[in-house]
Design an enzyme around this catalytic site. Structure first.
Site, PDB file in Angstrom:
ATOM      1  N   CYS A   1       2.815   0.374   2.500  1.00  0.00           N
ATOM      2  CA  CYS A   1       1.980   1.568   2.687  1.00  0.00           C
ATOM      3  C   CYS A   1       1.001   1.708   1.527  1.00  0.00           C
ATOM      4  O   CYS A   1       1.410   1.917   0.379  1.00  0.00           O
ATOM      5  CB  CYS A   1       2.889   2.795   2.747  1.00  0.00           C
TER       6      CYS A   1
ATOM      7  N   ASN B   1      14.614   5.786   3.369  1.00  0.00           N
ATOM      8  CA  ASN B   1      13.221   6.174   3.146  1.00  0.00           C
ATOM      9  C   ASN B   1      12.395   5.502   4.232  1.00  0.00           C
ATOM     10  O   ASN B   1      12.400   4.280   4.347  1.00  0.00           O
ATOM     11  CB  ASN B   1      12.772   5.710   1.753  1.00  0.00           C
ATOM     12  N   GLY B   2      11.688   6.306   5.014  1.00  0.00           N
ATOM     13  CA  GLY B   2      10.893   5.754   6.110  1.00  0.00           C
ATOM     14  C   GLY B   2      11.135   6.531   7.377  1.00  0.00           C
ATOM     15  O   GLY B   2      11.744   7.611   7.352  1.00  0.00           O
TER      16      GLY B   2
ATOM     17  N   ASP C   1     -10.416  14.168  -5.948  1.00  0.00           N
ATOM     18  CA  ASP C   1      -9.087  14.326  -5.336  1.00  0.00           C
ATOM     19  C   ASP C   1      -8.700  12.996  -4.716  1.00  0.00           C
ATOM     20  O   ASP C   1      -9.535  12.115  -4.514  1.00  0.00           O
ATOM     21  CB  ASP C   1      -9.114  15.435  -4.268  1.00  0.00           C
ATOM     22  N   ASP C   2      -7.387  12.839  -4.395  1.00  0.00           N
ATOM     23  CA  ASP C   2      -6.937  11.545  -3.881  1.00  0.00           C
ATOM     24  C   ASP C   2      -6.874  11.496  -2.366  1.00  0.00           C
ATOM     25  O   ASP C   2      -6.665  10.423  -1.800  1.00  0.00           O
ATOM     26  CB  ASP C   2      -5.587  11.169  -4.479  1.00  0.00           C
TER      27      ASP C   2
ATOM     28  N   CYS D   1      -3.352   4.772   8.811  1.00  0.00           N
ATOM     29  CA  CYS D   1      -3.879   6.136   8.904  1.00  0.00           C
ATOM     30  C   CYS D   1      -5.379   6.170   8.610  1.00  0.00           C
ATOM     31  O   CYS D   1      -6.053   7.142   8.921  1.00  0.00           O
ATOM     32  CB  CYS D   1      -3.103   7.104   8.016  1.00  0.00           C
TER      33      CYS D   1
ATOM     34  N   GLY E   1      10.671  13.720  -2.584  1.00  0.00           N
ATOM     35  CA  GLY E   1      11.307  14.596  -1.596  1.00  0.00           C
ATOM     36  C   GLY E   1      12.014  15.746  -2.267  1.00  0.00           C
ATOM     37  O   GLY E   1      12.807  15.530  -3.191  1.00  0.00           O
TER      38      GLY E   1
ATOM     39  N   CYS F   1      -0.371  -1.743   4.866  1.00  0.00           N
ATOM     40  CA  CYS F   1      -0.641  -0.916   6.033  1.00  0.00           C
ATOM     41  C   CYS F   1      -1.765   0.051   5.653  1.00  0.00           C
ATOM     42  O   CYS F   1      -1.683   0.745   4.644  1.00  0.00           O
ATOM     43  CB  CYS F   1       0.607  -0.128   6.428  1.00  0.00           C
TER      44      CYS F   1
ATOM     45  N   TYR G   1      -1.564   7.449  -3.876  1.00  0.00           N
ATOM     46  CA  TYR G   1      -1.216   8.834  -4.141  1.00  0.00           C
ATOM     47  C   TYR G   1       0.285   9.094  -4.344  1.00  0.00           C
ATOM     48  O   TYR G   1       0.677   9.745  -5.308  1.00  0.00           O
ATOM     49  CB  TYR G   1      -1.758   9.700  -2.994  1.00  0.00           C
TER      50      TYR G   1
ATOM     51  N   CYS H   1       0.520   9.216  10.534  1.00  0.00           N
ATOM     52  CA  CYS H   1       1.462   8.176  10.096  1.00  0.00           C
ATOM     53  C   CYS H   1       2.778   8.355  10.838  1.00  0.00           C
ATOM     54  O   CYS H   1       3.256   9.473  10.982  1.00  0.00           O
ATOM     55  CB  CYS H   1       1.722   8.300   8.600  1.00  0.00           C
TER      56      CYS H   1
ATOM     57  N   CYS I   1      10.757  10.245   0.757  1.00  0.00           N
ATOM     58  CA  CYS I   1      12.164  10.205   0.366  1.00  0.00           C
ATOM     59  C   CYS I   1      12.306   9.224  -0.790  1.00  0.00           C
ATOM     60  O   CYS I   1      11.581   8.237  -0.877  1.00  0.00           O
ATOM     61  CB  CYS I   1      13.139   9.780   1.457  1.00  0.00           C
TER      62      CYS I   1
HETATM   63 FE1  SF4 Z   1       1.052   4.541   4.724  1.00  0.00          FE
HETATM   64 FE2  SF4 Z   1      -0.883   5.420   6.339  1.00  0.00          FE
HETATM   65 FE3  SF4 Z   1       0.513   3.220   6.961  1.00  0.00          FE
HETATM   66 FE4  SF4 Z   1       1.670   5.643   7.025  1.00  0.00          FE
HETATM   67  S1  SF4 Z   1      -0.002   4.908   8.367  1.00  0.00           S
HETATM   68  S2  SF4 Z   1       2.555   3.753   6.196  1.00  0.00           S
HETATM   69  S3  SF4 Z   1       0.675   6.671   5.293  1.00  0.00           S
HETATM   70  S4  SF4 Z   1      -0.861   3.510   5.203  1.00  0.00           S
END
Ligand code: SF4
Length: 506
Positions: free
Chosen positions: A273, A103-104, A382-383, A473, A29, A470, A279, A419, A2
């Protein structure tokens, strides 16, 4: 994802500015777009399903008058794609009128629903943002800032918000700052006919990440207004100067005398994030002082060092793989070529080929440049690989175009975990890296070799400590505890979904 924008612009059409800023965030988005505007007396909202330019066009904008506005484009993470879930959300409650762009993704949605008198019957849609708006409209007390400070400590998960009442626009980031939000300043006279266009870079600050210097928000010279946005790219399009990031756990209140007011509602510990930098965000945006094109190019360099390949050319998976492919080519000395053309108009809502056409390899998004591919040994950069479906199609497409070898290089670590903080990655069983080992993935996608960039490689390229991000993932270390029933989480407020609305709450 978003995209969100907030604008306070005395004497200017704030809705038009907010829509323009939102247009720069379209990549965040594509499901819906909307704007809320206030003339100081009343809040008016216009929103619809569709792209920013379709929804906020010249027929609508002139009627959206006022010097305060917030805007939002949606990529759904809680609630399906329908009009009721588009944003900004609006609520005329017993205590206040409030509009929100979010956003989130919240992770304690059910607990919050239990706090809303009347429960789900009070909601028209099924998004966590509507629930948040309904709760905020009812918090006792007259002041919106006080109400946010009372409510937000109860809210868990990821939220960068633009919140608006009749008189103020407020920017908010959750205590971990999962999602980005920046504050910018419109220079006085920015929209005069002879005003310079575009951001002014600072030639006195050469260096690794130079080119985006901050202005002092307390500087005494006149301001033409203030802007909040998910990314600096939206400030650039408005000619606004970057002031600073909204800090995790902070509210930035705009629209009062004396410039922005900072209010802390919780201690902050940033864990942005990392996928935003790898990406999602635009390559011309800056985050944590890093230009994202340059950061991704360096990730490509690190990838070339970690996973070299014997090949004839390096090519990106367009468009987002391009900066890392450039870095890989430079560091490896292998020539860079474009090998695929992306149809820029094939968005999420574009008509998909039938199963029969898909089986024949019809790909609406990518076409091969056969002269660049035929007979060559390719490094394809690729990312990310999430489910593996697209990657498999791309490798097949390159082989049909005559590639001799396909060496796949990914400028991010394997995605092992879903995520819950605003990126709609799949449930764990659909993530290819959680089901197969490296060799299994290589065989599944049909590549001759496959390698991912390590977490250390990402951090080395960013030159920032791991604690600032973070990485959940990739490593499963979720900074905020994640929800109970993973499979239904997106539809937690949706009717007819197993594990959906709690019967006891309705
Ligand atoms: Fe970003 Fe992955 Fe953390 Fe989600 S889990 S906020 S995609 S780093």
């Amino acid at each position: 994802m978003c995209g969100i924008v907030g604008v306070v612009a005395p004497g200017l059409e704030a809705a038009r500015l907010a829509a323009l800023g939102l247009f720069a965030l379209q990549h965040r988005g594509q499901e819906s777009a909307g704007v809320a505007v206030s003339d100081g007396e009343a809040v008016m909202v216009y929103k619809d399903l569709g792209m920013v330019a379709q929804v906020l066009d010249e027929r609508r904008l002139p009627s959206l008058r006022g010097q305060l506005a917030i805007a939002h484009c949606r990529y759904s993470t809680t609630g399906s794609t329908r009009w009721e879930n588009s944003q900004p959300t609006f609520r005329l409650g017993p205590r206040r009128a409030v509009a929100i762009g979010h956003n989130g993704n919240l992770v304690n949605t059910r607990e919050l629903l239990a706090r809303l008198p009347g429960g789900q019957r009070r909601l028209t849609g099924s998004s966590d943002t509507e629930l948040l708006t309904a709760l905020l409209a009812e918090v006792p007390g007259d002041d919106l800032v006080d109400a946010l400070c009372r409510l937000l400590p109860e809210v868990s998960g990821a939220y960068a918000l633009v919140v608006m009442d009749e008189r103020r626009v407020i920017g908010v980031r959750d205590p971990h700052g999962f999602r980005p939000l920046v504050l910018g300043r419109l220079p006085a006279g920015a929209f005069d006919a002879d005003a310079p266009t575009g951001p002014v870079e600072d030639p006195d600050e050469p260096g690794l990440w130079a080119g985006y210097s901050a202005v002092d928000e307390r500087a005494p010279h006149a301001s033409g207004g203030w802007v909040l946005a998910s990314e600096t790219a939206a400030l650039d399009v408005l000619g606004a100067e970057y002031v600073r990031d909204v800090e995790p756990g902070e509210l930035v209140v705009l629209g009062e005398q004396g410039g922005p007011r900072s209010v802390r509602f919780a201690p902050g510990e940033e864990q942005l994030c990392v996928f935003e930098l790898i990406y999602f965000a635009r390559p011309d945006s800056y985050m944590l002082g890093r230009n994202l094109y340059e950061a991704r190019r360096r990730m490509g360099e690190a990838l070339a060092e970690e996973a070299p390949a014997d090949a004839d050319i390096v090519m990106p998976v367009p468009d987002t793989g391009a900066p890392a492919a450039a870095g890989y080519a430079e560091r490896s000395g292998i020539p860079y070529r474009e090998g695929m053309v992306k149809n820029r108009y094939a968005g999420r809502t574009f008509i998909q080929p039938s199963q029969q056409l898909r089986q024949r390899g019809v790909n609406v998004k990518l076409s091969p440049l056969r002269e660049q591919i035929r007979g060559k040994r390719l490094v394809v950069v690729d990312d990310s690989i999430v489910r593996g479906t697209t990657t498999k199609q791309i490798v097949a497409l390159l082989r049909r175009a005559g590639a001799r070898e396909v060496h796949l290089r990914v400028s991010a670590p394997p995605v092992f975990h879903p995520c819950f903080y605003g990126i709609d990655t799949q449930i764990e069983t659909e993530l290819i890296a959680s089901r197969l080992d490296l060799e299994g993935i290589r065989r599944h996608v049909g590549a001759d070799s496959l390698a991912y960039l390590s977490i250390g490689g990402v951090l080395g390229a960013l030159q920032l400590p791991r604690e600032r991000f973070c990485f959940a993932c990739f490593d499963g270390r979720y900074p905020v505890p994640v929800p109970y029933d993973v499979a239904s989480h997106k539809f937690v407020l949706e009717d007819g979904v197993p594990g959906g609305p709690l019967a006891g709450v309705r």
